[in-house]
Design an enzyme around this catalytic site. Structure first.
Site, PDB file in Angstrom:
ATOM      1  N   GLU A 127     -34.864  27.884 -26.672  1.00 28.31           N
ATOM      2  CA  GLU A 127     -33.825  26.967 -26.248  1.00 28.31           C
ATOM      3  C   GLU A 127     -34.312  26.251 -24.990  1.00 28.31           C
ATOM      4  O   GLU A 127     -34.819  26.919 -24.084  1.00 28.31           O
ATOM      5  CB  GLU A 127     -32.522  27.685 -25.927  1.00 28.31           C
ATOM      6  CG  GLU A 127     -31.443  26.676 -25.516  1.00 28.31           C
ATOM      7  CD  GLU A 127     -30.103  27.311 -25.150  1.00 28.31           C
ATOM      8  OE1 GLU A 127     -29.985  28.545 -25.140  1.00 28.31           O
ATOM      9  OE2 GLU A 127     -29.193  26.530 -24.868  1.00 28.31           O
ATOM     10  N   GLY A 185     -31.878  33.706 -16.991  1.00 29.73           N
ATOM     11  CA  GLY A 185     -31.266  35.020 -17.077  1.00 29.73           C
ATOM     12  C   GLY A 185     -31.531  35.735 -18.394  1.00 29.73           C
ATOM     13  O   GLY A 185     -32.068  36.839 -18.417  1.00 29.73           O
ATOM     14  N   GLU A 233     -29.792  34.121 -26.087  1.00 31.95           N
ATOM     15  CA  GLU A 233     -28.972  34.695 -27.150  1.00 31.95           C
ATOM     16  C   GLU A 233     -29.554  34.601 -28.558  1.00 31.95           C
ATOM     17  O   GLU A 233     -28.794  34.593 -29.531  1.00 31.95           O
ATOM     18  CB  GLU A 233     -27.611  33.995 -27.137  1.00 31.95           C
ATOM     19  CG  GLU A 233     -27.610  32.507 -27.597  1.00 31.95           C
ATOM     20  CD  GLU A 233     -27.722  31.483 -26.479  1.00 31.95           C
ATOM     21  OE1 GLU A 233     -28.236  31.834 -25.393  1.00 31.95           O
ATOM     22  OE2 GLU A 233     -27.297  30.326 -26.695  1.00 31.95           O
ATOM     23  N   ASN A 234     -30.884  34.537 -28.730  1.00 32.37           N
ATOM     24  CA  ASN A 234     -31.489  34.466 -30.063  1.00 32.37           C
ATOM     25  C   ASN A 234     -30.754  35.365 -31.053  1.00 32.37           C
ATOM     26  O   ASN A 234     -30.430  36.498 -30.740  1.00 32.37           O
ATOM     27  CB  ASN A 234     -32.942  34.919 -29.988  1.00 32.37           C
ATOM     28  CG  ASN A 234     -33.664  34.337 -28.811  1.00 32.37           C
ATOM     29  OD1 ASN A 234     -33.740  33.136 -28.665  1.00 32.37           O
ATOM     30  ND2 ASN A 234     -34.159  35.211 -27.926  1.00 32.37           N
ATOM     31  N   GLU A 292     -24.461  37.014 -23.541  1.00 27.82           N
ATOM     32  CA  GLU A 292     -25.356  36.783 -24.684  1.00 27.82           C
ATOM     33  C   GLU A 292     -24.728  37.315 -25.966  1.00 27.82           C
ATOM     34  O   GLU A 292     -24.849  36.701 -27.022  1.00 27.82           O
ATOM     35  CB  GLU A 292     -26.730  37.426 -24.448  1.00 27.82           C
ATOM     36  CG  GLU A 292     -27.422  37.025 -23.144  1.00 27.82           C
ATOM     37  CD  GLU A 292     -27.463  35.529 -22.869  1.00 27.82           C
ATOM     38  OE1 GLU A 292     -27.485  34.729 -23.828  1.00 27.82           O
ATOM     39  OE2 GLU A 292     -27.460  35.146 -21.673  1.00 27.82           O
TER      40      GLU A 292
HETATM   41  N1  TRP Z   1     -28.759  29.925 -23.549  1.00 24.88           N
HETATM   42  C1  TRP Z   1     -29.133  30.751 -22.445  1.00 24.88           C
HETATM   43  C2  TRP Z   1     -27.846  31.345 -21.917  1.00 24.88           C
HETATM   44  O1  TRP Z   1     -27.082  30.720 -21.280  1.00 24.88           O
HETATM   45  C3  TRP Z   1     -29.783  30.029 -21.325  1.00 24.88           C
HETATM   46  C4  TRP Z   1     -31.104  29.381 -21.511  1.00 24.88           C
HETATM   47  C5  TRP Z   1     -31.383  28.121 -21.826  1.00 24.88           C
HETATM   48  C6  TRP Z   1     -32.330  29.944 -21.188  1.00 24.88           C
HETATM   49  N2  TRP Z   1     -32.687  27.861 -21.722  1.00 24.88           N
HETATM   50  C7  TRP Z   1     -33.295  28.950 -21.320  1.00 24.88           C
HETATM   51  C8  TRP Z   1     -32.692  31.200 -20.794  1.00 24.88           C
HETATM   52  C9  TRP Z   1     -34.627  29.201 -21.034  1.00 24.88           C
HETATM   53  C10 TRP Z   1     -34.001  31.443 -20.516  1.00 24.88           C
HETATM   54  C11 TRP Z   1     -34.964  30.466 -20.624  1.00 24.88           C
HETATM   55  O2  TRP Z   1     -27.522  32.436 -22.175  1.00 24.88           O
HETATM   56 ZN    ZN Z   2     -25.278  31.019 -22.369  1.00 16.40          ZN
END
Ligand code: TRP
Ligand code: ZN
Length: 869
Positions: free
Chosen positions: A129, A268, A271-272, A305
């Protein structure tokens, strides 16, 4: 054929929400084969594709070395496609096709921690992501293309763990030294939720039976020595699974749920689908190694997540402009979860403190943007406090307005309508409105506009008529890129207190949307409006925006005395805290006299400590220098704020006098059964230590040294170490060395050791340089970088003087190595233009110089915006 797509990307390209177009091809199925070798990785992909609409077949890909491409079994030659640094365009693609590609990538050299990367000696992980998947293979890498994934992972047997999303369907060996695993994910998902992990890791197992009777295998993977620190996360995971069933009716949908802890990670956690990847800082938790605040954060990120499985994964975003659809809603959900976990008031205080410390300044500066922006250059720059935290506040406002039952009916309708889809913010509001039968469309304005609204309220008491009138007015600062600003719906939760008895008046008014007698919500949705209450026999003390019912800057004509009374009378813990913060802001920024504050806090503190030590610890908060600085729009002098705040704290220490030591000695965290209350006791004791130190009482160092030695708890040990180190006590160097000795192999504890020294009140160029030259300082691990920058940011006087060079140098380096992290570091300098001269020009020149050197879209876009003030 061996074409490398490796040149620098173009920098000019702004992407607009209004240009959204549906994908031209659907991917019905993708079959991936990832073969990891020490000096390269080979990726084979088979995509079963079907035309959806007219247009080119465009596959996005970055830094991929294309080895072969076939369509329906026929090898393509260079005249069959167009290849540039961003994409592979297939010419004359048929309606239906099996597209096969073979590429070589280099995770072993990937320092950006995006796509597939090596994270230490024995581990490879993915971060896709928002746009990492295109660095693994050619693909329509956009969130509205959902597909079924089968993944084969092959590596050396020295990497025993081979994971990908979904169910494990086959394992086997390849020759003597290699092995493979095949995973099949039954649910359709966008490519940003794809993950795989190849490594040498241990695992903690548990299981959870869902409300539907599904027995889910739970696994947390980490390096062997960290497995004992995974139990709190495991409990939080099970707790989150139950919570989502009970509060949103959402059970988990697969037979396994895996979490992998990684120390080299940009943010942080991620959420894969069924295979979350976490920064170690957001999963490892143990009282002996982890501070209380970090333990709370671990639980909230685990929940965050997990909650994404429904808000983000099963229902995902149509495009990245809709990011706050999944993030704002999921943050609101994790905040609500955490409110159930500890004291709701304190959780709300902590969440609002974060909002005000990060989102308000962001929204008041050159990086201000709507929760749903309408254009961007680099989407990674929009994982911001505004998208996350303000996004959460918008959902909270709607939930407050609807009340529990209608809100639930609304979310039920959202899941009923959109499960399995990639949707927009409009779809969310429409479903929530339909399900709740309340028209919420006016809240769209909140998503589309930048800036923190100013809410001006004036209270007028009419003794003759025994009536009390509140006049409301809202306004927004003009914004160059978003000229068309409209009033927003602002739910104002309120109560009126009798100034003599502290009782709340009964509130009667037709305009109140939620009203349980003495506590009500008024929806203010015009530019101006008035509200008049009858039957008020004394000039009341109004308490507005209770529980922070809207993310606005409130300007209300409270007297300081009113605020002191609220500290005494309010039963809403958040507004008690807010009263102290407003009072302190007036003292520190507007030169109000401090005596009312001292009187109020000394009068109320003992009883609150006895009743609720955790809340008491927050009521002793004094706004940070950086927060205070963010409230100043011009001629900002960090030293002045520093001196005033120090003087106030010294005065507070004097006023509390002997009480500090009495409180310290009377509290014992060991006797508290409840974790929240123990946490409060620890926080209070640390605050008392720092106040005793301010009294110039040298015996405090013995207390601190004793606490450091006796305690097995990280909050207590670090609290004590801070007192010693920050006051240059004679015991300081030994304690620092002992801490290092004990934790040198514990990266997260060592981060605290760096942070503590970087935030020394007398840190200087040399001491910071010594930290960055320490053998354990590591530019490959963002956590370690942030330990030092975080320390600098704790002292605006440092951050804005010698800190600037540190930030600039780092950003120049990271521009090439890790632009996501590089751009984020710079955000903390975004309010440079508020500084008084000559500092303002000095920082401006440093930023301009950096601007002339950098290349990445991330850093370039950030600097361009920052300098366009
Ligand atoms: N989708 C993740 C969350 O909010 C956040 C996220 C987006 C992320 N890009 C990232 C985490 C790159 C780590 C590295 O839970
Ligand atoms: Zn998130």
């Amino acid at each position: 054929m061996n074409i490398s797509a490796n040149a620098t990307p173009a920098i000019d390209s702004t992407i607009y929400l209004k240009d959204y177009q549906k994908p031209t091809f659907a991917v019905e199925h993708i079959d991936l084969d990832i073969q990891v070798h020490a000096d390269h990785t080979r990726v084979l992909a088979k995509l079963q594709m079907q035309r959806q609409s007219a247009g080119e077949l465009c596959l996005l890909g970055r830094d991929l070395q294309l080895v072969a491409v076939r369509i329906n079994g026929r090898a393509l030659t260079e005249k069959d496609y167009r290849l540039d640094t961003e994409q592979l365009v297939i010419l004359d693609a048929p309606e239906q096709l099996l597209l096969e590609t073979e590429v070589i990538i280099h995770p072993e050299n990937n320092t950006m921690l995006e796509g597939l990367y090596q994270a230490g000696d024995n581990l490879y992980v993915t971060q896709n992501e928002p746009e990492g998947f295109r660095k693994i293979t050619f693909y329509p890498d956009r969130p509205d293309v959902l597909s079924v994934f089968t993944t084969r992972v092959e590596a050396d047997k020295t990497f025993p763990v081979l994971l990908a999303n979904g169910n494990l369907i086959e394992t086997g060996t390849v020759g003597d030294n290699r092995h493979y695993a095949i995973w099949q994910d039954p649910t359709k998902k966008p490519s940003y939720l794809f993950a795989c992990v190849i490594g040498d890791l241990a695992v903690l197992r548990d299981h959870y039976v869902t409300s539907e009777g599904r027995d889910v295998a739970l696994e947390i993977y980490a390096v062997e020595k960290d497995i004992p620190k995974c139990h709190i996360a495991m409990q939080a995971l099970k707790h989150s699974m139950r919570w989502d069933e009970e509060h949103y009716g959402r059970p988990y949908d697969l037979d396994n749920y895996m979490i992998v802890a990684v120390s080299q990670f940009n943010m942080g956690a991620m959420e894969n689908k069924g295979l979350n990847i976490f920064n170690t800082s957001c999963v490892l938790a143990d009282e002996a190694y982890t501070t209380d605040a970090a333990i709370m954060r671990v639980q909230s990120v685990i929940a965050h997540e997990y909650f994404h499985n429904w808000t983000g994964n099963r229902i995902t975003c149509r495009d990245w402009f809709q990011l706050c659809l999944k993030e704002g809603l999921t943050v609101f959900r994790d905040q609500s979860f955490s409110e159930d976990l500890q004291s709701a008031a304190v959780q709300r205080i902590d969440d609002v403190a974060v909002l005000k410390a990060h989102q308000f300044p962001e929204d008041a500066g050159p990086l201000s943007h709507p929760p749903r922006p309408d254009h961007f250059v680099e989407i990674n720059n929009f994982y911001t406090a505004t998208v996350y935290e303000k996004g959460a506040e918008i959902n909270r406002m709607m939930a407050t307005l609807l009340g529990k039952e209608k809100y639930r009916a609304g979310t039920d309708e959202y899941f009923r309508r959109h499960d399995g889809q990639a949707v927009t913010v409009e779809d969310w509001i429409a479903a929530l409105s339909a399900g709740s039968t309340v028209d919420l469309s006016a809240f769209l304005t909140w998503y589309n506009q930048p800036g923190t609204p100013k809410l001006e309220v004036r209270g007028h008491y009419n003794a003759e008529q025994q009536s009390y009138r509140l006049d409301f007015k809202q306004s927004l600062k003009a914004h160059a890129k978003y000229p068309d600003l409209k009033p927003v719906p602002i739910p104002v939760a309120l109560a009126l207190f009798n100034p003599h008895t502290g009782e709340k008046y009964t509130l009667q008014h037709d305009a109140l949307v939620e009203n349980n007698q003495t506590e009500a919500v008024y929806l203010f949705d015009q530019a101006e409006a008035s509200l008049e209450f009858k039957g008020i026999d004394q000039a009341p003390v109004a308490s507005l925006l209770r529980n922070f019912s809207a993310p606005v800057n409130l300007d209300f004509n409270y007297s300081d005395q009113d605020l002191a009374l609220l500290l005494q009378y309010e039963n809403n813990g958040f507004n008690q805290w807010q009263a102290t913060q407003t009072l302190l802001e007036r003292i520190l920024l507007n030169d109000h006299p401090a005596q009312i504050y001292f009187d109020a806090i000394t009068a109320t503190l003992p009883s609150i400590i006895a009743r609720d030590p955790l809340l008491a610890s927050r009521l002793l908060d004094v706004p940070s220098e950086s927060y205070l600085g963010s409230r100043i729009d011009e001629h900002y002098q960090p030293e002045m704020i520093h001196e005033k705040r120090e003087a106030l704290l010294n005065q507070l220490a004097k006023v509390l006098g002997e009480q500090c030591k009495t409180i310290y000695l009377s509290l014992d965290p060991a006797t508290e059964k409840d974790f929240s209350q123990a946490m409060g006791v620890r926080a209070l004791r640390n605050i008392m230590l720092s106040l005793i130190a301010r009294q110039g009482d040298l015996s405090v160092f013995e207390l601190a040294a004793q606490q450091f030695k006796d305690s097995q708890n990280m909050s207590e040990r670090l609290g004590a170490l801070k007192i010693l180190v920050w006051n240059n006590a004679s015991q300081a160097q030994d304690a620092l060395a002992a801490f290092y000795q004990q934790y040198q192999d514990e990266a997260l504890a060592l981060d605290q050791w760096f942070l503590l020294q970087a935030s020394h009140p007398e840190a200087d160029v040399q001491s910071i340089q010594a930290l960055t030259e320490h053998p354990d300082y590591d530019l490959k691990t963002p956590n370690r970088i942030r330990a030092v920058t975080g320390g600098l940011n704790a002292h605006p006087v440092h951050a804005w003087s010698f800190g600037v060079a540190h930030f600039i140098e780092l950003a120049a380096y990271l521009d090439e190595k890790n632009p996501i992290v590089g751009a984020r570091l710079l955000q903390s300098l975004s309010r440079w233009y508020t500084l008084a001269e000559p500092q303002r020009s000095t920082v401006q020149q440093a930023l301009q110089q950096l601007q002339s050197k950098v290349q990445s879209k991330n850093v370039v876009e950030t600097l361009n915006s920052m300098l366009a003030v």
